[in-house]
Scaffold this motif. Structure first.
Motif, mmCIF file in Angstrom:
data_model
loop_
_atom_site.group_PDB
_atom_site.id
_atom_site.type_symbol
_atom_site.label_atom_id
_atom_site.label_comp_id
_atom_site.label_asym_id
_atom_site.label_seq_id
_atom_site.Cartn_x
_atom_site.Cartn_y
_atom_site.Cartn_z
ATOM 1 N N GLY A 93 -37.958 41.967 -29.401
ATOM 2 C CA GLY A 93 -38.498 41.807 -28.063
ATOM 3 C C GLY A 93 -37.412 41.771 -27.002
ATOM 4 O O GLY A 93 -36.253 41.487 -27.279
ATOM 5 N N LEU A 94 -37.811 42.069 -25.784
ATOM 6 C CA LEU A 94 -36.880 42.037 -24.669
ATOM 7 C C LEU A 94 -36.875 40.649 -24.042
ATOM 8 O O LEU A 94 -37.882 39.947 -24.052
ATOM 9 C CB LEU A 94 -37.300 43.064 -23.612
ATOM 10 C CG LEU A 94 -37.267 44.526 -24.036
ATOM 11 C CD1 LEU A 94 -37.834 45.403 -22.930
ATOM 12 C CD2 LEU A 94 -35.849 44.953 -24.347
ATOM 13 N N SER A 95 -35.748 40.294 -23.478
ATOM 14 C CA SER A 95 -35.657 39.013 -22.784
ATOM 15 C C SER A 95 -36.350 39.130 -21.431
ATOM 16 O O SER A 95 -36.643 40.226 -20.956
ATOM 17 C CB SER A 95 -34.188 38.621 -22.587
ATOM 18 O OG SER A 95 -33.583 39.508 -21.662
ATOM 19 N N ALA A 96 -36.601 38.007 -20.804
ATOM 20 C CA ALA A 96 -37.250 37.999 -19.492
ATOM 21 C C ALA A 96 -36.401 38.744 -18.463
ATOM 22 O O ALA A 96 -36.942 39.438 -17.591
ATOM 23 C CB ALA A 96 -37.485 36.562 -19.043
ATOM 24 N N GLU A 97 -35.078 38.637 -18.578
ATOM 25 C CA GLU A 97 -34.191 39.333 -17.641
ATOM 26 C C GLU A 97 -34.285 40.844 -17.819
ATOM 27 O O GLU A 97 -34.276 41.595 -16.843
ATOM 28 C CB GLU A 97 -32.734 38.886 -17.831
ATOM 29 C CG GLU A 97 -32.483 37.433 -17.488
ATOM 30 C CD GLU A 97 -32.854 36.480 -18.620
ATOM 31 O OE1 GLU A 97 -32.855 36.893 -19.803
ATOM 32 O OE2 GLU A 97 -33.177 35.325 -18.312
ATOM 33 N N GLU A 98 -34.361 41.308 -19.074
ATOM 34 C CA GLU A 98 -34.469 42.743 -19.331
ATOM 35 C C GLU A 98 -35.796 43.297 -18.830
ATOM 36 O O GLU A 98 -35.848 44.395 -18.277
ATOM 37 C CB GLU A 98 -34.305 43.026 -20.831
ATOM 38 C CG GLU A 98 -32.913 42.753 -21.342
ATOM 39 C CD GLU A 98 -32.817 42.795 -22.860
ATOM 40 O OE1 GLU A 98 -31.805 43.331 -23.357
ATOM 41 O OE2 GLU A 98 -33.740 42.299 -23.538
ATOM 42 N N VAL A 99 -36.863 42.537 -18.998
ATOM 43 C CA VAL A 99 -38.176 42.960 -18.490
ATOM 44 C C VAL A 99 -38.137 43.019 -16.972
ATOM 45 O O VAL A 99 -38.626 43.985 -16.367
ATOM 46 C CB VAL A 99 -39.288 42.004 -18.979
ATOM 47 C CG1 VAL A 99 -40.606 42.322 -18.300
ATOM 48 C CG2 VAL A 99 -39.443 42.107 -20.494
ATOM 49 N N ALA A 100 -37.531 42.013 -16.340
ATOM 50 C CA ALA A 100 -37.435 41.990 -14.878
ATOM 51 C C ALA A 100 -36.615 43.176 -14.360
ATOM 52 O O ALA A 100 -36.976 43.791 -13.346
ATOM 53 C CB ALA A 100 -36.829 40.674 -14.407
ATOM 54 N N ALA A 101 -35.536 43.514 -15.059
ATOM 55 C CA ALA A 101 -34.709 44.652 -14.653
ATOM 56 C C ALA A 101 -35.491 45.959 -14.779
ATOM 57 O O ALA A 101 -35.425 46.821 -13.891
ATOM 58 C CB ALA A 101 -33.440 44.709 -15.500
ATOM 59 N N ALA A 102 -36.237 46.110 -15.869
ATOM 60 C CA ALA A 102 -37.057 47.315 -16.046
ATOM 61 C C ALA A 102 -38.134 47.391 -14.973
ATOM 62 O O ALA A 102 -38.452 48.471 -14.469
ATOM 63 C CB ALA A 102 -37.689 47.322 -17.434
ATOM 64 N N LEU A 103 -38.676 46.244 -14.598
ATOM 65 C CA LEU A 103 -39.694 46.179 -13.555
ATOM 66 C C LEU A 103 -39.129 46.649 -12.221
ATOM 67 O O LEU A 103 -39.739 47.467 -11.526
ATOM 68 C CB LEU A 103 -40.224 44.748 -13.453
ATOM 69 C CG LEU A 103 -41.236 44.455 -12.362
ATOM 70 C CD1 LEU A 103 -42.543 45.151 -12.683
ATOM 71 C CD2 LEU A 103 -41.448 42.976 -12.241
ATOM 72 N N VAL A 104 -37.954 46.163 -11.862
ATOM 73 C CA VAL A 104 -37.319 46.562 -10.609
ATOM 74 C C VAL A 104 -37.028 48.061 -10.623
ATOM 75 O O VAL A 104 -37.271 48.768 -9.631
ATOM 76 C CB VAL A 104 -36.025 45.737 -10.371
ATOM 77 C CG1 VAL A 104 -35.214 46.303 -9.213
ATOM 78 C CG2 VAL A 104 -36.369 44.287 -10.126
ATOM 79 N N ASP A 105 -36.519 48.572 -11.757
ATOM 80 C CA ASP A 105 -36.238 50.004 -11.868
ATOM 81 C C ASP A 105 -37.502 50.832 -11.689
ATOM 82 O O ASP A 105 -37.494 51.846 -10.989
ATOM 83 C CB ASP A 105 -35.608 50.331 -13.231
ATOM 84 C CG ASP A 105 -34.201 49.785 -13.371
ATOM 85 O OD1 ASP A 105 -33.586 49.437 -12.333
ATOM 86 O OD2 ASP A 105 -33.714 49.714 -14.517
#
Length: 149
Positions: A93-105
């Motif tokens: 699974g992805l960390s919350a930070e990685e999900v947030a970064a993908a969301l911003v992208d």
């Protein structure tokens, strides 16, 4: 080794070890994969198999909450076992930070500006995050981010 081959190998191992619960859960998974292959008349790749696993996992989570609310802990435990088994086939699974970064992208790529663009953002995120993040949680984050935009 692809995912379907790994699942088939695990079925054989469960048969040899006489693990009835594991074998039953894996056979359900293989049946769901085979059903989708027959319905769509294609050979599923790993991404499509992950989508099937993700769908089954969501069903298990829903069942667990309903069984627990009804006081049927025996059935909830059986569903938890199957959910844990299915989780073993998902990538890390992805960390919350990685999900947030993908969301911003994704928001930047799609040029999303408000709640009307949620569908476009989710369409961009789904291939990147499927099987690696809870998509219902991702959808909630997208709604929150775009509502405040």
């Amino acid at each position: 080794m692809n995912l379907k081959t790994r699942i088939n190998d695990d079925v054989r191992s469960a048969m040899r070890a006489r693990e009835a619960k594991t074998l039953s859960a894996l056979r359900l998974l293989l049946a769901a994969i085979k059903q989708r292959e027959v319905d769509e008349r294609i050979e599923l790749d790993d991404a499509a198999v992950l989508a099937v696993i993700d769908k089954m996992l969501k069903q298990r989570r829903d069942s667990i909450s309903q069984f627990a609310a009804a006081g049927r802990n025996d059935l909830a435990d059986a569903e938890r076992f199957e959910a844990d088994l299915l989780c073993g086939y998902l990538p890390a699974g992805l960390s919350a930070e990685e999900v947030a970064a993908a969301l911003v992208d994704a928001i930047t790529e799609t040029g999303a500006t408000g709640p009307g663009d949620i569908g476009r953002v989710m369409s961009a995120l789904r291939p990147r995050l499927a099987g690696r993040a809870d998509m219902s949680e991702v959808a909630r984050l997208v709604k929150t981010r775009l509502a405040g935009a």
